[in-house]
Write a protein that holds these residues in place. Sequence first.
Motif, PDB file in Angstrom:
ATOM      1  N   ALA A  62      14.705  27.940 -35.957  1.00 41.14           N
ATOM      2  CA  ALA A  62      14.869  28.763 -34.758  1.00 41.14           C
ATOM      3  C   ALA A  62      16.261  28.616 -34.145  1.00 41.14           C
ATOM      4  N   GLY A  63      17.259  28.379 -34.994  1.00 41.13           N
ATOM      5  CA  GLY A  63      18.618  28.305 -34.513  1.00 41.13           C
ATOM      6  C   GLY A  63      18.980  27.016 -33.826  1.00 41.13           C
ATOM      7  N   ALA A  64      18.076  26.015 -33.856  1.00 40.58           N
ATOM      8  CA  ALA A  64      18.361  24.743 -33.197  1.00 40.58           C
ATOM      9  C   ALA A  64      19.384  23.963 -34.008  1.00 40.58           C
ATOM     10  N   PRO A  65      20.183  23.123 -33.356  1.00 39.46           N
ATOM     11  CA  PRO A  65      21.164  22.317 -34.087  1.00 39.46           C
ATOM     12  C   PRO A  65      20.463  21.311 -34.986  1.00 39.46           C
ATOM     13  N   ASP A  66      21.119  20.930 -36.072  1.00 44.33           N
ATOM     14  CA  ASP A  66      20.505  19.940 -36.945  1.00 44.33           C
ATOM     15  C   ASP A  66      20.723  18.538 -36.381  1.00 44.33           C
ATOM     16  N   PHE A  67      20.129  17.572 -37.050  1.00 49.15           N
ATOM     17  CA  PHE A  67      20.105  16.212 -36.520  1.00 49.15           C
ATOM     18  C   PHE A  67      21.505  15.614 -36.428  1.00 49.15           C
ATOM     19  N   ALA A  68      22.323  15.835 -37.438  1.00 46.47           N
ATOM     20  CA  ALA A  68      23.686  15.306 -37.411  1.00 46.47           C
ATOM     21  C   ALA A  68      24.472  15.884 -36.234  1.00 46.47           C
ATOM     22  N   ALA A  69      24.287  17.175 -35.963  1.00 43.74           N
ATOM     23  CA  ALA A  69      24.973  17.798 -34.835  1.00 43.74           C
ATOM     24  C   ALA A  69      24.494  17.211 -33.518  1.00 43.74           C
ATOM     25  N   ALA A  70      23.198  16.903 -33.432  1.00 43.92           N
ATOM     26  CA  ALA A  70      22.668  16.295 -32.217  1.00 43.92           C
ATOM     27  C   ALA A  70      23.295  14.926 -31.983  1.00 43.92           C
ATOM     28  N   LEU A  71      23.469  14.152 -33.052  1.00 48.69           N
ATOM     29  CA  LEU A  71      24.117  12.840 -32.914  1.00 48.69           C
ATOM     30  C   LEU A  71      25.560  12.984 -32.452  1.00 48.69           C
ATOM     31  N   ALA A  72      26.239  13.989 -32.985  1.00 48.93           N
ATOM     32  CA  ALA A  72      27.631  14.201 -32.584  1.00 48.93           C
ATOM     33  C   ALA A  72      27.728  14.577 -31.108  1.00 48.93           C
ATOM     34  N   ALA A  73      26.663  15.183 -30.580  1.00 45.30           N
ATOM     35  CA  ALA A  73      26.675  15.612 -29.177  1.00 45.30           C
ATOM     36  C   ALA A  73      26.424  14.471 -28.206  1.00 45.30           C
ATOM     37  N   GLY A  74      25.822  13.388 -28.686  1.00 44.26           N
ATOM     38  CA  GLY A  74      25.536  12.275 -27.784  1.00 44.26           C
ATOM     39  C   GLY A  74      24.420  11.404 -28.304  1.00 44.26           C
ATOM     40  N   PRO A  75      24.201  10.246 -27.681  1.00 44.96           N
ATOM     41  CA  PRO A  75      23.182   9.310 -28.175  1.00 44.96           C
ATOM     42  C   PRO A  75      21.769   9.841 -27.999  1.00 44.96           C
ATOM     43  N   LEU A  76      20.899   9.418 -28.904  1.00 44.93           N
ATOM     44  CA  LEU A  76      19.480   9.758 -28.852  1.00 44.93           C
ATOM     45  C   LEU A  76      18.662   8.477 -28.755  1.00 44.93           C
TER      46      LEU A  76
END
Length: 322
Positions: A4-18
Amino acid sequence: MGAAGAPDFAAALAAGPLVLDGGLSNQLAAGGFDLADELWSARLLADAPEALSAAHRAYFAAGARVAITASYQASFAGFARRGIGRDGAARLLARGVELAREAARGLPGPRRWVAASVGPYGAVLADGSEYRGRYGLTAAELEAFHRPRLEVLAAAGPDVLALETVPDVEEARVLLRAVRGLGVPAWLSFGAAGGLTRAGQPLAEAFALAAEADKVVAVGVNCCTPRDADRAVGLAARVSGKPVVVYPNSGEGWDAAAGAWCGEPTFAARGRVARWLADGARLVGGCCRVGPEAIRAVAAEVAAQEAVAADAASTGAGDGAG
Protein backbone atom coordinates in the motif's frame (compact mmCIF):
# COMPACT_ATOMS: atom_id res chain seq x y z
CA MET A 1 8.22 0.47 -1.01
CA GLY A 2 6.10 -1.99 0.92
CA ALA A 3 2.42 -2.78 0.82
CA ALA A 4 0.00 0.00 0.00
CA GLY A 5 2.86 2.36 -0.75
CA ALA A 6 4.29 2.17 2.78
CA PRO A 7 8.06 2.56 3.19
CA ASP A 8 10.06 -0.61 3.59
CA PHE A 9 11.81 -1.59 6.79
CA ALA A 10 15.24 -0.30 5.79
CA ALA A 11 13.73 3.09 4.94
CA ALA A 12 11.98 3.17 8.31
CA LEU A 13 15.32 2.58 10.06
CA ALA A 14 16.91 5.38 8.06
CA ALA A 15 14.12 7.69 9.23
CA GLY A 16 14.75 7.07 12.91
CA PRO A 17 14.96 4.50 15.71
CA LEU A 18 12.30 1.85 16.21
CA VAL A 19 11.36 0.29 19.53
CA LEU A 20 11.34 -3.51 19.66
CA ASP A 21 9.18 -5.57 21.95
CA GLY A 22 10.44 -7.42 25.02
CA GLY A 23 10.57 -11.05 26.06
CA LEU A 24 7.63 -12.93 24.58
CA SER A 25 8.12 -15.91 26.87
CA ASN A 26 7.99 -13.98 30.14
CA GLN A 27 4.84 -12.17 29.00
CA LEU A 28 3.24 -15.52 28.27
CA ALA A 29 4.43 -16.98 31.56
CA ALA A 30 2.97 -13.98 33.37
CA GLY A 31 -0.32 -14.94 31.75
CA GLY A 32 -0.14 -18.38 33.34
CA PHE A 33 1.24 -20.44 30.45
CA ASP A 34 3.75 -23.21 31.15
CA LEU A 35 6.46 -23.03 28.49
CA ALA A 36 8.49 -25.98 29.76
CA ASP A 37 8.46 -27.57 26.33
CA GLU A 38 11.05 -28.05 23.62
CA LEU A 39 8.96 -25.81 21.35
CA TRP A 40 8.89 -23.08 24.05
CA SER A 41 6.58 -20.23 23.01
CA ALA A 42 6.08 -21.83 19.57
CA ARG A 43 3.90 -24.45 21.27
CA LEU A 44 1.21 -21.81 21.62
CA LEU A 45 1.02 -21.35 17.86
CA ALA A 46 -0.97 -24.57 17.98
CA ASP A 47 -2.34 -24.59 21.53
CA ALA A 48 -3.22 -20.97 22.34
CA PRO A 49 -2.70 -18.53 19.46
CA GLU A 50 -4.91 -15.95 21.17
CA ALA A 51 -2.32 -15.73 23.96
CA LEU A 52 0.36 -14.78 21.44
CA SER A 53 -1.87 -12.07 19.98
CA ALA A 54 -2.48 -10.70 23.46
CA ALA A 55 1.24 -10.66 24.23
CA HIS A 56 2.01 -8.78 21.01
CA ARG A 57 -0.75 -6.28 21.79
CA ALA A 58 0.65 -5.69 25.27
CA TYR A 59 4.00 -4.71 23.80
CA PHE A 60 2.43 -2.53 21.13
CA ALA A 61 0.44 -0.80 23.87
CA ALA A 62 3.70 -0.18 25.72
CA GLY A 63 5.16 1.62 22.71
CA ALA A 64 6.87 -1.13 20.70
CA ARG A 65 6.88 -0.59 16.95
CA VAL A 66 8.23 -4.05 16.08
CA ALA A 67 6.81 -7.43 17.18
CA ILE A 68 9.04 -10.52 17.04
CA THR A 69 7.12 -13.70 16.25
CA ALA A 70 6.94 -16.91 18.31
CA SER A 71 9.09 -18.95 15.92
CA TYR A 72 12.48 -18.74 17.68
CA GLN A 73 12.44 -22.36 18.84
CA ALA A 74 10.15 -23.72 16.11
CA SER A 75 11.31 -26.36 13.67
CA PHE A 76 9.81 -28.98 11.39
CA ALA A 77 11.43 -31.70 13.48
CA GLY A 78 10.11 -30.24 16.73
CA PHE A 79 6.56 -30.04 15.41
CA ALA A 80 6.87 -33.59 14.02
CA ARG A 81 7.65 -34.87 17.49
CA ARG A 82 4.26 -33.45 18.52
CA GLY A 83 2.54 -35.25 15.68
CA ILE A 84 2.32 -32.21 13.38
CA GLY A 85 3.35 -32.94 9.80
CA ARG A 86 5.37 -30.72 7.51
CA ASP A 87 2.40 -28.93 5.98
CA GLY A 88 0.89 -28.30 9.39
CA ALA A 89 4.21 -27.02 10.71
CA ALA A 90 4.52 -24.64 7.76
CA ARG A 91 1.04 -23.31 8.47
CA LEU A 92 1.94 -22.73 12.13
CA LEU A 93 5.14 -20.87 11.23
CA ALA A 94 3.14 -18.63 8.90
CA ARG A 95 0.49 -18.23 11.57
CA GLY A 96 3.05 -16.60 13.84
CA VAL A 97 3.51 -13.80 11.32
CA GLU A 98 -0.26 -13.48 10.86
CA LEU A 99 -0.84 -13.22 14.63
CA ALA A 100 1.62 -10.36 14.94
CA ARG A 101 -0.04 -8.58 11.99
CA GLU A 102 -3.46 -9.07 13.55
CA ALA A 103 -2.25 -7.66 16.86
CA ALA A 104 -1.22 -4.44 15.12
CA ARG A 105 -4.32 -4.11 12.98
CA GLY A 106 -6.43 -1.06 13.73
CA LEU A 107 -4.03 0.45 16.24
CA PRO A 108 -3.72 4.24 16.08
CA GLY A 109 -0.44 6.00 15.49
CA PRO A 110 2.58 5.03 13.41
CA ARG A 111 3.02 1.79 11.51
CA ARG A 112 3.91 -1.39 13.39
CA TRP A 113 6.30 -3.92 11.90
CA VAL A 114 6.64 -7.70 12.11
CA ALA A 115 9.97 -9.51 12.51
CA ALA A 116 9.91 -13.27 11.96
CA SER A 117 12.14 -14.85 14.57
CA VAL A 118 14.77 -17.29 13.32
CA GLY A 119 16.65 -18.84 16.21
CA PRO A 120 19.93 -20.73 15.83
CA TYR A 121 20.08 -24.49 15.41
CA GLY A 122 20.93 -24.83 19.09
CA ALA A 123 17.61 -23.29 20.11
CA VAL A 124 15.59 -26.16 18.70
CA LEU A 125 17.69 -28.65 20.67
CA ALA A 126 16.22 -27.08 23.83
CA ASP A 127 19.37 -27.89 25.79
CA GLY A 128 21.12 -24.52 25.97
CA SER A 129 23.22 -25.15 22.87
CA GLU A 130 22.42 -21.70 21.53
CA TYR A 131 24.69 -20.37 24.29
CA ARG A 132 27.62 -22.46 23.06
CA GLY A 133 27.31 -22.94 19.30
CA ARG A 134 29.59 -25.28 17.40
CA TYR A 135 27.20 -28.19 17.23
CA GLY A 136 29.42 -30.55 15.27
CA LEU A 137 27.43 -30.08 12.08
CA THR A 138 28.83 -29.14 8.69
CA ALA A 139 27.86 -25.86 7.05
CA ALA A 140 25.82 -27.83 4.52
CA GLU A 141 23.91 -29.60 7.29
CA LEU A 142 23.17 -26.31 9.02
CA GLU A 143 21.96 -24.72 5.81
CA ALA A 144 19.73 -27.73 5.10
CA PHE A 145 18.15 -27.13 8.50
CA HIS A 146 17.74 -23.36 8.21
CA ARG A 147 16.74 -22.78 4.59
CA PRO A 148 13.32 -24.56 4.56
CA ARG A 149 12.18 -22.74 7.69
CA LEU A 150 13.40 -19.42 6.30
CA GLU A 151 11.53 -20.03 3.05
CA VAL A 152 8.26 -20.62 4.89
CA LEU A 153 8.70 -17.58 7.13
CA ALA A 154 9.66 -15.33 4.22
CA ALA A 155 6.65 -16.48 2.22
CA ALA A 156 4.40 -15.45 5.13
CA GLY A 157 5.31 -11.82 4.43
CA PRO A 158 7.12 -10.43 7.47
CA ASP A 159 8.80 -7.06 7.19
CA VAL A 160 12.14 -8.47 8.30
CA LEU A 161 13.71 -11.76 9.35
CA ALA A 162 15.23 -11.64 12.84
CA LEU A 163 18.30 -13.90 12.75
CA GLU A 164 18.74 -13.76 16.50
CA THR A 165 20.82 -15.11 19.38
CA VAL A 166 23.32 -16.46 16.86
CA PRO A 167 26.16 -17.98 18.91
CA ASP A 168 29.02 -18.11 16.43
CA VAL A 169 30.47 -16.77 13.23
CA GLU A 170 30.16 -20.07 11.37
CA GLU A 171 26.39 -20.30 11.84
CA ALA A 172 26.04 -16.62 10.97
CA ARG A 173 27.74 -17.25 7.63
CA VAL A 174 25.33 -20.11 6.97
CA LEU A 175 22.32 -17.96 7.81
CA LEU A 176 23.50 -15.17 5.55
CA ARG A 177 23.76 -17.64 2.67
CA ALA A 178 20.37 -19.11 3.52
CA VAL A 179 18.52 -15.79 3.32
CA ARG A 180 19.73 -15.03 -0.19
CA GLY A 181 16.99 -14.77 -2.75
CA LEU A 182 14.12 -14.75 -0.25
CA GLY A 183 13.13 -11.16 -0.95
CA VAL A 184 12.97 -10.17 2.72
CA PRO A 185 15.59 -8.13 4.60
CA ALA A 186 17.15 -9.48 7.77
CA TRP A 187 18.81 -8.32 10.92
CA LEU A 188 21.69 -10.33 12.37
CA SER A 189 21.93 -10.42 16.15
CA PHE A 190 24.53 -12.34 18.12
CA GLY A 191 24.52 -13.68 21.64
CA ALA A 192 27.49 -12.12 23.41
CA ALA A 193 29.51 -12.19 26.61
CA GLY A 194 32.66 -10.28 27.49
CA GLY A 195 33.19 -8.84 24.01
CA LEU A 196 32.98 -12.27 22.36
CA THR A 197 30.33 -14.35 20.68
CA ARG A 198 28.98 -17.21 22.78
CA ALA A 199 31.36 -19.50 20.89
CA GLY A 200 34.31 -17.28 21.84
CA GLN A 201 35.04 -15.34 18.65
CA PRO A 202 35.70 -11.58 18.73
CA LEU A 203 32.49 -9.63 18.19
CA ALA A 204 34.28 -7.42 15.67
CA GLU A 205 34.76 -10.50 13.46
CA ALA A 206 31.09 -11.38 13.84
CA PHE A 207 29.78 -7.90 13.09
CA ALA A 208 32.04 -7.60 10.03
CA LEU A 209 29.97 -10.29 8.29
CA ALA A 210 27.13 -7.80 7.94
CA ALA A 211 29.21 -5.17 6.16
CA GLU A 212 29.00 -6.85 2.76
CA ALA A 213 25.64 -8.57 3.22
CA ASP A 214 23.18 -6.51 1.20
CA LYS A 215 20.06 -8.01 2.77
CA VAL A 216 21.22 -7.28 6.34
CA VAL A 217 19.65 -4.02 7.44
CA ALA A 218 20.97 -4.09 11.02
CA VAL A 219 23.49 -6.00 13.12
CA GLY A 220 24.05 -6.23 16.85
CA VAL A 221 23.36 -8.29 19.96
CA ASN A 222 20.52 -9.74 21.98
CA CYS A 223 20.01 -12.16 24.87
CA CYS A 224 23.04 -10.79 26.70
CA THR A 225 23.51 -8.62 29.77
CA PRO A 226 22.81 -4.89 29.45
CA ARG A 227 26.49 -4.26 30.16
CA ASP A 228 27.57 -6.49 27.29
CA ALA A 229 25.08 -4.65 25.10
CA ASP A 230 26.64 -1.33 26.11
CA ARG A 231 30.03 -2.54 24.87
CA ALA A 232 28.71 -3.96 21.62
CA VAL A 233 26.63 -1.16 20.08
CA GLY A 234 29.38 1.23 19.06
CA LEU A 235 31.59 -1.62 17.87
CA ALA A 236 28.83 -3.01 15.67
CA ALA A 237 28.26 0.40 14.09
CA ARG A 238 31.95 1.01 13.43
CA VAL A 239 32.72 -2.42 12.03
CA SER A 240 29.62 -2.89 9.88
CA GLY A 241 28.72 0.67 8.91
CA LYS A 242 25.06 -0.33 9.39
CA PRO A 243 22.28 0.44 11.87
CA VAL A 244 22.57 -1.49 15.12
CA VAL A 245 20.00 -3.74 16.76
CA VAL A 246 20.24 -4.19 20.54
CA TYR A 247 17.88 -6.01 22.89
CA PRO A 248 19.51 -7.47 25.98
CA ASN A 249 18.07 -9.51 28.82
CA SER A 250 17.04 -8.04 32.16
CA GLY A 251 20.51 -8.68 33.61
CA GLU A 252 19.36 -11.50 35.85
CA GLY A 253 21.14 -14.84 35.60
CA TRP A 254 19.72 -18.26 34.83
CA ASP A 255 20.50 -21.04 37.32
CA ALA A 256 20.20 -24.16 35.16
CA ALA A 257 20.46 -26.51 38.13
CA ALA A 258 17.64 -24.79 40.00
CA GLY A 259 15.68 -24.00 36.85
CA ALA A 260 15.18 -20.42 38.03
CA TRP A 261 16.31 -16.86 37.45
CA CYS A 262 18.59 -15.35 40.07
CA GLY A 263 20.16 -12.00 40.90
CA GLU A 264 18.79 -8.53 40.36
CA PRO A 265 17.73 -6.94 37.07
CA THR A 266 20.07 -4.30 35.70
CA PHE A 267 18.11 -3.29 32.61
CA ALA A 268 17.40 0.42 32.93
CA ALA A 269 16.30 2.56 30.02
CA ARG A 270 17.22 5.94 31.48
CA GLY A 271 20.63 7.04 30.24
CA ARG A 272 21.41 3.69 28.65
CA VAL A 273 19.05 4.06 25.68
CA ALA A 274 20.43 7.51 24.93
CA ARG A 275 23.95 6.07 24.80
CA TRP A 276 22.85 3.25 22.52
CA LEU A 277 21.21 5.67 20.12
CA ALA A 278 24.25 7.95 20.15
CA ASP A 279 26.44 4.93 19.35
CA GLY A 280 24.36 3.92 16.34
CA ALA A 281 21.45 1.83 17.60
CA ARG A 282 18.27 2.04 15.53
CA LEU A 283 16.39 -1.02 16.84
CA VAL A 284 16.15 -0.99 20.63
CA GLY A 285 14.23 -3.32 22.93
CA GLY A 286 14.58 -6.18 25.36
CA CYS A 287 14.87 -9.95 25.45
CA CYS A 288 14.41 -12.41 28.33
CA ARG A 289 12.70 -11.02 31.46
CA VAL A 290 12.18 -7.60 29.90
CA GLY A 291 8.43 -6.94 30.04
CA PRO A 292 6.01 -4.27 28.83
CA GLU A 293 6.81 -1.76 31.57
CA ALA A 294 10.50 -1.82 30.67
CA ILE A 295 9.61 -1.41 26.99
CA ARG A 296 7.37 1.51 27.93
CA ALA A 297 10.42 3.15 29.50
CA VAL A 298 12.52 2.40 26.41
CA ALA A 299 9.87 3.98 24.20
CA ALA A 300 9.77 7.07 26.41
CA GLU A 301 13.55 7.44 26.22
CA VAL A 302 13.56 7.01 22.44
CA ALA A 303 10.84 9.65 22.12
CA ALA A 304 12.77 12.01 24.39
CA GLN A 305 15.96 11.61 22.35
CA GLU A 306 14.09 12.16 19.10
CA ALA A 307 12.60 15.35 20.55
CA VAL A 308 16.07 16.57 21.52
CA ALA A 309 17.34 15.81 18.01
CA ALA A 310 14.38 17.60 16.43
CA ASP A 311 14.95 20.66 18.61
CA ALA A 312 18.62 20.71 17.71
CA ALA A 313 17.82 20.44 14.00
CA SER A 314 15.25 23.21 14.27
CA THR A 315 17.68 25.47 16.10
CA GLY A 316 20.38 24.77 13.55
CA ALA A 317 18.04 25.53 10.67
CA GLY A 318 17.03 28.79 12.33
CA ASP A 319 20.63 29.83 12.83
CA GLY A 320 21.42 29.08 9.20
CA ALA A 321 18.45 31.09 7.96
CA GLY A 322 19.90 34.33 9.28
